[in-house]
Design an enzyme around this catalytic site. Structure first.
Site, short mmCIF file in Angstrom:
data_model
loop_
_atom_site.label_atom_id
_atom_site.label_comp_id
_atom_site.label_asym_id
_atom_site.label_seq_id
_atom_site.Cartn_x
_atom_site.Cartn_y
_atom_site.Cartn_z
N SER A 1 0.88 -1.17 0.00
CA SER A 1 0.00 0.00 0.00
C SER A 1 0.92 1.22 0.00
CB SER A 1 -0.85 -0.01 1.28
OG SER A 1 -1.44 1.24 1.52
N TYR B 1 -2.51 -0.69 10.50
CA TYR B 1 -2.50 -0.99 9.06
C TYR B 1 -1.14 -0.61 8.46
CZ TYR B 1 -3.99 -0.97 4.17
OH TYR B 1 -4.11 -1.19 2.82
#
Length: 126
Positions: free
Chosen positions: A17, A30
């Site tokens: 990501s 995350y």
């Protein structure tokens, strides 16, 4: 897939990501997991490993993408601040990420990571 185990080699594409290398205050758990994906990719994808085993390992790092994950994200800061933050990001569709992922598969060297953001051309990072 490993050539030393009678395989023909292959490719592993890890999904990281933009949070694999960018930091903000909203989703620390995350972000930590995506940093781990980047470290794993760079270590396992090291050129010496590729030369020995024939398995290429790359990471794609999509930016904000229109998925169910972003419908109701859990953040450590008030949701209103995060929503304001996300409105300013370069969004893209899942299809744009898929097209870029194919390009990464066709061209990327082992141990590399690629930014896919705002449906723009892919860019190697780190």
């Amino acid at each position: 897939m490993r050539k030393d185990k009678s395989g023909k080699g292959g490719t592993i594409i890890n999904i990281a990501s933009i949070y694999g290398y960018r930091v903000d205050q909203y989703v620390p758990v995350y972000q930590a997991s995506k940093f781990a994906v980047m470290g794993f990719t760079k270590s396992l994808g090291n050129i010496e490993n590729f030369n020995e085993f024939g398995v290429r390992v790359v990471a794609i790092c999509p930016g904000f993408t229109e998925t169910r994950l972003v419908v109701d994200p859990k953040t450590v800061i008030k949701d209103t601040k995060f929503k304001e933050f996300t409105k300013k990001q370069a969004w893209q569709t899942v299809e744009a990420v898929g097209i870029a992922a194919v390009e990464v598969f066709e061209t990327a060297g082992s141990g590399t990571a690629w930014l896919i953001e705002g449906a723009k051309q892919i860019e190697q990072i780190l």
